[in-house]
Design an enzyme around this catalytic site. Sequence first.
Site, mmCIF file in Angstrom:
data_model
loop_
_atom_site.group_PDB
_atom_site.id
_atom_site.type_symbol
_atom_site.label_atom_id
_atom_site.label_comp_id
_atom_site.label_asym_id
_atom_site.label_seq_id
_atom_site.Cartn_x
_atom_site.Cartn_y
_atom_site.Cartn_z
ATOM 1 N N ASP A 24 -58.262 -31.621 -29.230
ATOM 2 C CA ASP A 24 -58.749 -31.327 -28.193
ATOM 3 C C ASP A 24 -60.549 -32.042 -28.750
ATOM 4 O OD1 ASP A 24 -59.811 -30.185 -25.795
ATOM 5 O OD2 ASP A 24 -59.195 -28.330 -25.810
ATOM 6 N N ASN A 44 -54.257 -35.376 -21.230
ATOM 7 C CA ASN A 44 -55.406 -34.758 -20.307
ATOM 8 C C ASN A 44 -55.088 -35.069 -18.664
ATOM 9 O OD1 ASN A 44 -58.144 -34.129 -18.961
ATOM 10 N ND2 ASN A 44 -58.078 -35.469 -18.599
ATOM 11 N N CYS A 89 -60.865 -23.950 -14.483
ATOM 12 C CA CYS A 89 -62.494 -23.902 -13.872
ATOM 13 C C CYS A 89 -62.393 -23.167 -13.008
ATOM 14 C CB CYS A 89 -63.600 -25.382 -14.398
ATOM 15 S SG CYS A 89 -63.061 -25.696 -15.883
ATOM 16 N N HIS A 121 -67.284 -30.523 -22.702
ATOM 17 C CA HIS A 121 -66.837 -30.318 -24.025
ATOM 18 C C HIS A 121 -68.120 -30.233 -25.075
ATOM 19 C CE1 HIS A 121 -63.350 -30.156 -26.840
ATOM 20 N NE2 HIS A 121 -64.248 -30.938 -27.704
ATOM 21 N N HIS A 163 -59.767 -20.441 -19.745
ATOM 22 C CA HIS A 163 -59.240 -20.082 -18.395
ATOM 23 C C HIS A 163 -57.463 -18.826 -18.531
ATOM 24 C CE1 HIS A 163 -60.881 -23.862 -17.933
ATOM 25 N NE2 HIS A 163 -59.943 -25.386 -18.188
ATOM 26 N N GLN A 219 -48.660 -30.471 -23.307
ATOM 27 C CA GLN A 219 -48.901 -30.667 -25.044
ATOM 28 C C GLN A 219 -47.140 -31.029 -25.679
ATOM 29 O OE1 GLN A 219 -51.353 -31.894 -26.824
ATOM 30 N NE2 GLN A 219 -52.989 -31.547 -25.936
HETATM 31 P P1 NAI Z 1 -64.598 -36.104 -15.118
HETATM 32 O O1 NAI Z 1 -64.655 -37.487 -15.404
HETATM 33 O O2 NAI Z 1 -63.851 -35.653 -13.649
HETATM 34 O O3 NAI Z 1 -65.823 -35.787 -13.815
HETATM 35 C C1 NAI Z 1 -67.047 -36.054 -15.241
HETATM 36 C C2 NAI Z 1 -67.749 -36.457 -13.410
HETATM 37 O O4 NAI Z 1 -69.724 -36.168 -13.921
HETATM 38 C C3 NAI Z 1 -67.522 -37.467 -12.529
HETATM 39 O O5 NAI Z 1 -67.585 -37.512 -11.563
HETATM 40 C C4 NAI Z 1 -69.059 -38.307 -13.339
HETATM 41 O O6 NAI Z 1 -69.109 -39.419 -12.515
HETATM 42 C C5 NAI Z 1 -70.539 -37.316 -13.296
HETATM 43 N N1 NAI Z 1 -71.113 -37.804 -14.640
HETATM 44 C C6 NAI Z 1 -71.804 -38.518 -15.371
HETATM 45 N N2 NAI Z 1 -72.804 -38.763 -15.451
HETATM 46 C C7 NAI Z 1 -72.908 -37.813 -14.716
HETATM 47 C C8 NAI Z 1 -74.580 -37.437 -14.740
HETATM 48 N N3 NAI Z 1 -75.839 -37.940 -15.306
HETATM 49 N N4 NAI Z 1 -74.986 -36.950 -13.759
HETATM 50 C C9 NAI Z 1 -74.443 -36.386 -12.493
HETATM 51 N N5 NAI Z 1 -73.178 -36.544 -12.453
HETATM 52 C C10 NAI Z 1 -72.411 -37.032 -13.754
HETATM 53 O O7 NAI Z 1 -63.948 -35.037 -16.491
HETATM 54 P P2 NAI Z 1 -63.975 -33.696 -16.070
HETATM 55 O O8 NAI Z 1 -62.508 -34.074 -16.423
HETATM 56 O O9 NAI Z 1 -64.385 -32.886 -14.780
HETATM 57 O O10 NAI Z 1 -64.517 -33.119 -16.793
HETATM 58 C C11 NAI Z 1 -65.214 -33.286 -17.617
HETATM 59 C C12 NAI Z 1 -66.391 -32.672 -19.104
HETATM 60 O O11 NAI Z 1 -65.423 -31.130 -19.113
HETATM 61 C C13 NAI Z 1 -64.839 -32.897 -20.204
HETATM 62 O O12 NAI Z 1 -65.957 -33.129 -21.311
HETATM 63 C C14 NAI Z 1 -64.347 -32.386 -20.255
HETATM 64 O O13 NAI Z 1 -63.711 -32.446 -21.708
HETATM 65 C C15 NAI Z 1 -64.603 -31.026 -19.979
HETATM 66 N N6 NAI Z 1 -63.669 -30.055 -19.860
HETATM 67 C C16 NAI Z 1 -64.137 -28.606 -20.095
HETATM 68 C C17 NAI Z 1 -63.405 -27.202 -19.693
HETATM 69 C C18 NAI Z 1 -63.414 -25.985 -19.912
HETATM 70 O O14 NAI Z 1 -62.946 -25.308 -19.462
HETATM 71 N N7 NAI Z 1 -64.478 -26.135 -20.489
HETATM 72 C C19 NAI Z 1 -62.025 -27.884 -19.241
HETATM 73 C C20 NAI Z 1 -61.424 -29.371 -18.955
HETATM 74 C C21 NAI Z 1 -61.971 -30.087 -19.244
#
Ligand code: NAI
Length: 433
Positions: free
Chosen positions: A132, A182, A196, A302, A354, A366
């Site tokens: 992960d 993912n 989330c 992440h 979650h 997984q």
């Molecule tokens: P995603 O790619 O779907 O979304 C990220 C978004 O951020 C995109 O729409 C992108 O355009 C935007 N973005 C990029 N740079 C930016 C900036 N400078 N300013 C504003 N927006 C910007 O990715 P997802 O799936 O939403 O994942 C986001 C992060 O969260 C990843 O690091 C992922 O690994 C992590 N994650 C965390 C979870 C948790 O439970 N905390 C669960 C699942 C994923």
Amino acid sequence: KEEKLPYKVKDISLAKWGRQEIELAEAEMPGLMALREEYKDEQPLKGARIAGCLHMTIQTAVLIETLIELGADVTWSSCNIYSTQDHAAAAMAEAGVPVYAWKGMSEEEFNWAIEQTLFFPDGQPLNMILDDGGDLTNMVLDEYPELVEGINGISEETTTGVLRLVERERKGTLSLPAINVNDSVTKSKFDNKYGCRESAADAIRRATDVMMAGKVAVVGGYGDVGKGTAASLRGAGARVIVTEIDPICALQAAMDGFEVKKMDDAAEEGDIFVTATGNKDIIKDRHFKKMKDKAIVGNIGHFDNEIDVAWLKKNAEEENIKPQVDLFTMKDSGKQIVLLSQGRLMNLGNATGHPSFVMSNSFTNQTLAQIALWNRPEEFEPGVHVLPKSLDEKVARLHLSKIGVELDTLTEDQAEYIGVPITGPYKSDQYRY
Ligand code: NAI
């Protein structure tokens, strides 16, 4: 040579509490329990030595015990220094799993813990990776290349880990097949989003007890995690502003009824900030300078590089309020910022991640990925793969009855009319849901 520890957890006496919660979680994880039933005779993971590096929570404990029930041997570390639930880790240790994880470890201990999982108690090395975020994967590929030959493959849980795999593939340094869990629809469109939606507001509440209704919350990024996070904060009554760089996601946010602004402008307005981009440098010096006194700042992506914590540490006095909640007083202005989990993912640092039901979807993927890589390695070239849609639909199907969902069935005539088999898959691989 030092004797290797059979496990390392915070407090083994928490095992009973962990077991009680694991049993409650099992009832909320129908996908994993169905796989246990389906495969208990076949033992498709027999011979697999899976090293896992994924938040050591109660839900992950149910995943671990599913892998074991399917025949695997398992070692485990957590993929974040704050995300371990110590009672879950204790229960795993007591069940005989070599687990090396506790909440609040240092970065040095974090790397040590991952390293412990590479070799099993009998001295044999891992032959499967379940990751992960890619820290275990990178350690094996970069620091233990001699182990690669014995490994069948990698299953990767999150957006950021997939990004790192794709980068390796492009550079020609990905020598193993990897399944991108993912991008199963039943992962990113559920865990990242609906997960989330539950756990983002939960993190702010448990950390601060602040009244969210009426406050202005700023969410950086409107991808899957941003969508869930914005919905979570709106659900708590906050007025939510979104920032984006992608015109499609920005338009989506606007049409979902959110204001969309530049972070430079939103910085002045927000009471609560949550970064959800998977990108770096989202909240920096100039943003902190514009923020209101006692603004709450957290990250749900992440890695901890979305917020420039190093700048805060240099330019403000730090005072710990309680675990994973720190108050920073700016040296020049005296203004204060409340930082959650030192900029590390707040829903696992300040809350418990979650809920089980949504994680059952992720972890069923997984498990299916591990089964595929272990049993049919010849089908997977080195590189990044996704599970077939038929399995994605299977994962969803396994979660319907628990929540009382009843499906209609296509007639032969209807199936022919829209050109899909009665039993699925129902959509093309391009369909976006
Ligand atoms: P995603 O790619 O779907 O979304 C990220 C978004 O951020 C995109 O729409 C992108 O355009 C935007 N973005 C990029 N740079 C930016 C900036 N400078 N300013 C504003 N927006 C910007 O990715 P997802 O799936 O939403 O994942 C986001 C992060 O969260 C990843 O690091 C992922 O690994 C992590 N994650 C965390 C979870 C948790 O439970 N905390 C669960 C699942 C994923």
